[in-house]
Design a protein around this motif. Sequence first.
Motif, PDB file in Angstrom:
ATOM      1  N   ILE A  95       0.989  -1.377  -0.109  1.00  0.00           N
ATOM      2  CA  ILE A  95      -0.075  -0.011  -0.147  1.00  0.00           C
ATOM      3  C   ILE A  95       0.888   1.194   0.073  1.00  0.00           C
ATOM      4  CG2 ILE A  95      -0.273   0.188   2.412  1.00  0.00           C
ATOM      5  CD1 ILE A  95      -3.187   0.698   1.868  1.00  0.00           C
ATOM      6  N   VAL A  96       0.641   2.058  -0.880  1.00  0.00           N
ATOM      7  CA  VAL A  96       1.391   3.213  -1.076  1.00  0.00           C
ATOM      8  C   VAL A  96       0.493   4.571  -0.741  1.00  0.00           C
ATOM      9  CG1 VAL A  96       2.671   4.806  -2.591  1.00  0.00           C
ATOM     10  CG2 VAL A  96       3.008   2.347  -2.584  1.00  0.00           C
ATOM     11  N   GLY A  97       1.217   5.617   0.066  1.00  0.00           N
ATOM     12  CA  GLY A  97       0.549   6.859   0.337  1.00  0.00           C
ATOM     13  C   GLY A  97       1.085   8.163  -0.563  1.00  0.00           C
ATOM     14  N   CYS A  98       0.312   8.850  -1.214  1.00  0.00           N
ATOM     15  CA  CYS A  98       0.912   9.729  -2.267  1.00  0.00           C
ATOM     16  C   CYS A  98       0.438  11.109  -1.553  1.00  0.00           C
ATOM     17  CB  CYS A  98       0.604   9.654  -3.527  1.00  0.00           C
ATOM     18  SG  CYS A  98       0.968  10.775  -4.839  1.00  0.00           S
ATOM     19  N   VAL A  99       1.131  12.050  -1.276  1.00  0.00           N
ATOM     20  CA  VAL A  99       0.754  13.307  -1.081  1.00  0.00           C
ATOM     21  C   VAL A  99       0.879  14.228  -2.478  1.00  0.00           C
ATOM     22  CG1 VAL A  99       1.347  15.261   0.259  1.00  0.00           C
ATOM     23  CG2 VAL A  99       1.925  13.096   1.226  1.00  0.00           C
ATOM     24  N   CYS A 100      -0.127  14.376  -3.251  1.00  0.00           N
ATOM     25  CA  CYS A 100      -0.176  14.803  -4.503  1.00  0.00           C
ATOM     26  C   CYS A 100       0.565  16.137  -4.554  1.00  0.00           C
ATOM     27  CB  CYS A 100      -1.475  14.696  -5.044  1.00  0.00           C
ATOM     28  SG  CYS A 100      -2.096  12.902  -5.040  1.00  0.00           S
ATOM     29  N   GLU A 101       0.150  17.219  -3.823  1.00  0.00           N
ATOM     30  CA  GLU A 101       0.671  18.490  -3.981  1.00  0.00           C
ATOM     31  C   GLU A 101       1.614  18.678  -2.728  1.00  0.00           C
ATOM     32  OE1 GLU A 101      -2.342  21.128  -4.434  1.00  0.00           O
ATOM     33  OE2 GLU A 101      -3.101  19.950  -5.996  1.00  0.00           O
ATOM     34  N   GLU A 102       2.439  19.381  -2.627  1.00  0.00           N
ATOM     35  CA  GLU A 102       3.574  19.669  -1.676  1.00  0.00           C
ATOM     36  C   GLU A 102       2.861  20.447  -0.409  1.00  0.00           C
ATOM     37  OE1 GLU A 102       7.289  22.589  -0.996  1.00  0.00           O
ATOM     38  OE2 GLU A 102       7.125  21.742  -3.025  1.00  0.00           O
ATOM     39  N   ASP A 103       1.736  21.160  -0.546  1.00  0.00           N
ATOM     40  CA  ASP A 103       1.242  21.811   0.708  1.00  0.00           C
ATOM     41  C   ASP A 103      -0.123  20.946   1.150  1.00  0.00           C
ATOM     42  OD1 ASP A 103      -0.056  22.457  -1.160  1.00  0.00           O
ATOM     43  OD2 ASP A 103      -0.364  24.701  -0.707  1.00  0.00           O
ATOM     44  N   ASN A 104      -0.445  19.962   0.442  1.00  0.00           N
ATOM     45  CA  ASN A 104      -1.603  19.189   0.483  1.00  0.00           C
ATOM     46  C   ASN A 104      -1.507  18.361   2.204  1.00  0.00           C
ATOM     47  OD1 ASN A 104      -3.971  17.935   0.121  1.00  0.00           O
ATOM     48  ND2 ASN A 104      -3.410  16.709  -1.682  1.00  0.00           N
ATOM     49  N   THR A 105      -2.725  18.502   2.566  1.00  0.00           N
ATOM     50  CA  THR A 105      -2.739  17.598   3.882  1.00  0.00           C
ATOM     51  C   THR A 105      -3.274  16.277   3.784  1.00  0.00           C
ATOM     52  OG1 THR A 105      -5.006  18.716   4.526  1.00  0.00           O
ATOM     53  CG2 THR A 105      -2.778  19.776   5.194  1.00  0.00           C
ATOM     54  N   ALA A 106      -3.914  15.785   2.683  1.00  0.00           N
ATOM     55  CA  ALA A 106      -4.721  14.694   2.513  1.00  0.00           C
ATOM     56  C   ALA A 106      -3.882  13.629   1.850  1.00  0.00           C
ATOM     57  CB  ALA A 106      -6.043  14.859   1.577  1.00  0.00           C
ATOM     58  N   VAL A 107      -3.644  12.555   2.091  1.00  0.00           N
ATOM     59  CA  VAL A 107      -2.843  11.603   1.638  1.00  0.00           C
ATOM     60  C   VAL A 107      -3.694  10.446   0.742  1.00  0.00           C
ATOM     61  CG1 VAL A 107      -1.457   9.592   2.076  1.00  0.00           C
ATOM     62  CG2 VAL A 107      -1.297  11.470   3.405  1.00  0.00           C
ATOM     63  N   VAL A 108      -3.354  10.287  -0.413  1.00  0.00           N
ATOM     64  CA  VAL A 108      -4.159   9.366  -1.236  1.00  0.00           C
ATOM     65  C   VAL A 108      -3.545   7.965  -1.203  1.00  0.00           C
ATOM     66  CG1 VAL A 108      -4.930   8.804  -3.437  1.00  0.00           C
ATOM     67  CG2 VAL A 108      -4.745  11.303  -2.916  1.00  0.00           C
ATOM     68  N   TRP A 109      -4.233   7.059  -0.698  1.00  0.00           N
ATOM     69  CA  TRP A 109      -3.744   5.689  -0.427  1.00  0.00           C
ATOM     70  C   TRP A 109      -4.377   4.694  -1.641  1.00  0.00           C
ATOM     71  CZ3 TRP A 109      -0.232   5.002   3.371  1.00  0.00           C
ATOM     72  CH2 TRP A 109      -0.193   6.254   4.137  1.00  0.00           C
ATOM     73  N   PHE A 110      -3.328   3.848  -2.139  1.00  0.00           N
ATOM     74  CA  PHE A 110      -3.718   2.752  -3.257  1.00  0.00           C
ATOM     75  C   PHE A 110      -2.775   1.733  -3.074  1.00  0.00           C
ATOM     76  CE2 PHE A 110      -0.771   5.930  -5.251  1.00  0.00           C
ATOM     77  CZ  PHE A 110      -0.116   5.134  -5.873  1.00  0.00           C
ATOM     78  N   TRP A 111      -3.159   0.740  -3.482  1.00  0.00           N
ATOM     79  CA  TRP A 111      -2.380  -0.565  -3.698  1.00  0.00           C
ATOM     80  C   TRP A 111      -1.285  -0.595  -4.872  1.00  0.00           C
ATOM     81  CZ3 TRP A 111      -1.335  -4.000   0.154  1.00  0.00           C
ATOM     82  CH2 TRP A 111      -2.231  -4.237   1.228  1.00  0.00           C
ATOM     83  N   LEU A 112      -0.251  -0.881  -4.585  1.00  0.00           N
ATOM     84  CA  LEU A 112       0.655  -1.146  -5.830  1.00  0.00           C
ATOM     85  C   LEU A 112       1.071  -2.409  -5.960  1.00  0.00           C
ATOM     86  CD1 LEU A 112       2.428   0.643  -7.794  1.00  0.00           C
ATOM     87  CD2 LEU A 112       4.144   0.711  -5.798  1.00  0.00           C
ATOM     88  N   HIS A 113       0.792  -3.135  -7.045  1.00  0.00           N
ATOM     89  CA  HIS A 113       1.425  -4.344  -7.391  1.00  0.00           C
ATOM     90  C   HIS A 113       2.552  -4.480  -8.294  1.00  0.00           C
ATOM     91  CE1 HIS A 113      -2.726  -5.899  -5.688  1.00  0.00           C
ATOM     92  NE2 HIS A 113      -2.938  -4.860  -6.237  1.00  0.00           N
ATOM     93  N   GLN A 114       3.093  -5.696  -8.070  1.00  0.00           N
ATOM     94  CA  GLN A 114       4.347  -5.961  -8.829  1.00  0.00           C
ATOM     95  C   GLN A 114       4.084  -6.179 -10.414  1.00  0.00           C
ATOM     96  OE1 GLN A 114       6.657  -9.049  -7.179  1.00  0.00           O
ATOM     97  NE2 GLN A 114       8.596  -8.555  -8.443  1.00  0.00           N
ATOM     98  N   GLY A 115       5.091  -5.547 -11.104  1.00  0.00           N
ATOM     99  CA  GLY A 115       4.867  -5.441 -12.504  1.00  0.00           C
ATOM    100  C   GLY A 115       5.229  -4.152 -13.161  1.00  0.00           C
ATOM    101  N   GLU A 116       4.137  -3.730 -13.946  1.00  0.00           N
ATOM    102  CA  GLU A 116       4.353  -2.426 -14.834  1.00  0.00           C
ATOM    103  C   GLU A 116       4.250  -1.341 -13.669  1.00  0.00           C
ATOM    104  OE1 GLU A 116       5.385  -1.862 -18.003  1.00  0.00           O
ATOM    105  OE2 GLU A 116       5.861  -3.959 -18.049  1.00  0.00           O
ATOM    106  N   ALA A 117       4.640  -0.267 -14.006  1.00  0.00           N
ATOM    107  CA  ALA A 117       4.493   1.074 -13.240  1.00  0.00           C
ATOM    108  C   ALA A 117       3.183   1.332 -13.241  1.00  0.00           C
ATOM    109  CB  ALA A 117       5.284   2.305 -13.763  1.00  0.00           C
ATOM    110  N   GLN A 118       2.385   1.882 -12.020  1.00  0.00           N
ATOM    111  CA  GLN A 118       1.262   2.138 -11.971  1.00  0.00           C
ATOM    112  C   GLN A 118       0.859   3.708 -11.558  1.00  0.00           C
ATOM    113  OE1 GLN A 118      -0.226  -0.630  -8.873  1.00  0.00           O
ATOM    114  NE2 GLN A 118       0.210  -2.462 -10.037  1.00  0.00           N
ATOM    115  N   ARG A 119       0.023   4.277 -11.785  1.00  0.00           N
ATOM    116  CA  ARG A 119      -0.288   5.907 -11.598  1.00  0.00           C
ATOM    117  C   ARG A 119      -1.066   5.944 -10.233  1.00  0.00           C
ATOM    118  NH1 ARG A 119      -2.761   8.693 -16.671  1.00  0.00           N
ATOM    119  NH2 ARG A 119      -2.463  10.429 -15.139  1.00  0.00           N
ATOM    120  N   CYS A 120      -0.849   7.148  -9.730  1.00  0.00           N
ATOM    121  CA  CYS A 120      -1.626   7.444  -8.663  1.00  0.00           C
ATOM    122  C   CYS A 120      -3.084   8.057  -9.161  1.00  0.00           C
ATOM    123  CB  CYS A 120      -1.029   8.605  -7.949  1.00  0.00           C
ATOM    124  SG  CYS A 120      -1.891   9.559  -6.621  1.00  0.00           S
TER     125      CYS A 120
END
Length: 136
Positions: A95-120
């Motif tokens: 599971i990966v957490g992405c802070v999409c913008e530098e000053d953003n306080t919300a974290v977008v969580w998503f599952w990352l699976h082995q293989g090709e690169a995946q997008r937030c």
Amino acid sequence: MRSVSVRMAARLLLRSATRAASAVYSRQPRPAQALVRGLASGGIPTDDEQATGLEKVVLEASKRGTDPYNILKPKEYAGSKQDPHIVPSITTKRIVGCVCEEDNTAVVWFWLHQGEAQRCPSCGAYYKLVPHELPH
């Protein structure tokens, strides 16, 4: 018994006083003794000589230039499809957490699976899961 230790202390005191006086009153200065450090000489051990267990493993790995436990700051990546953010994992998903913008306080969580690169799903930054083996 006490008189023996008093005599030994007096002898040591007299010997050191004689050396100090001869050093002060002699015309030629006495050369200073070289400082020696290390376990073989009975001195203070260095961090490398004293380290054991996990600390020793980490010190030896840092000398080789590796980072087995991800202690150091990770390398910066562009987050594009050609240069995705690298996410090490000992399993096939994480599971990966992405802070999409530098000053953003919300974290977008998503599952990352082995293989090709995946997008937030929110900002579109790319992440890629790579296998990582622990050194023990």
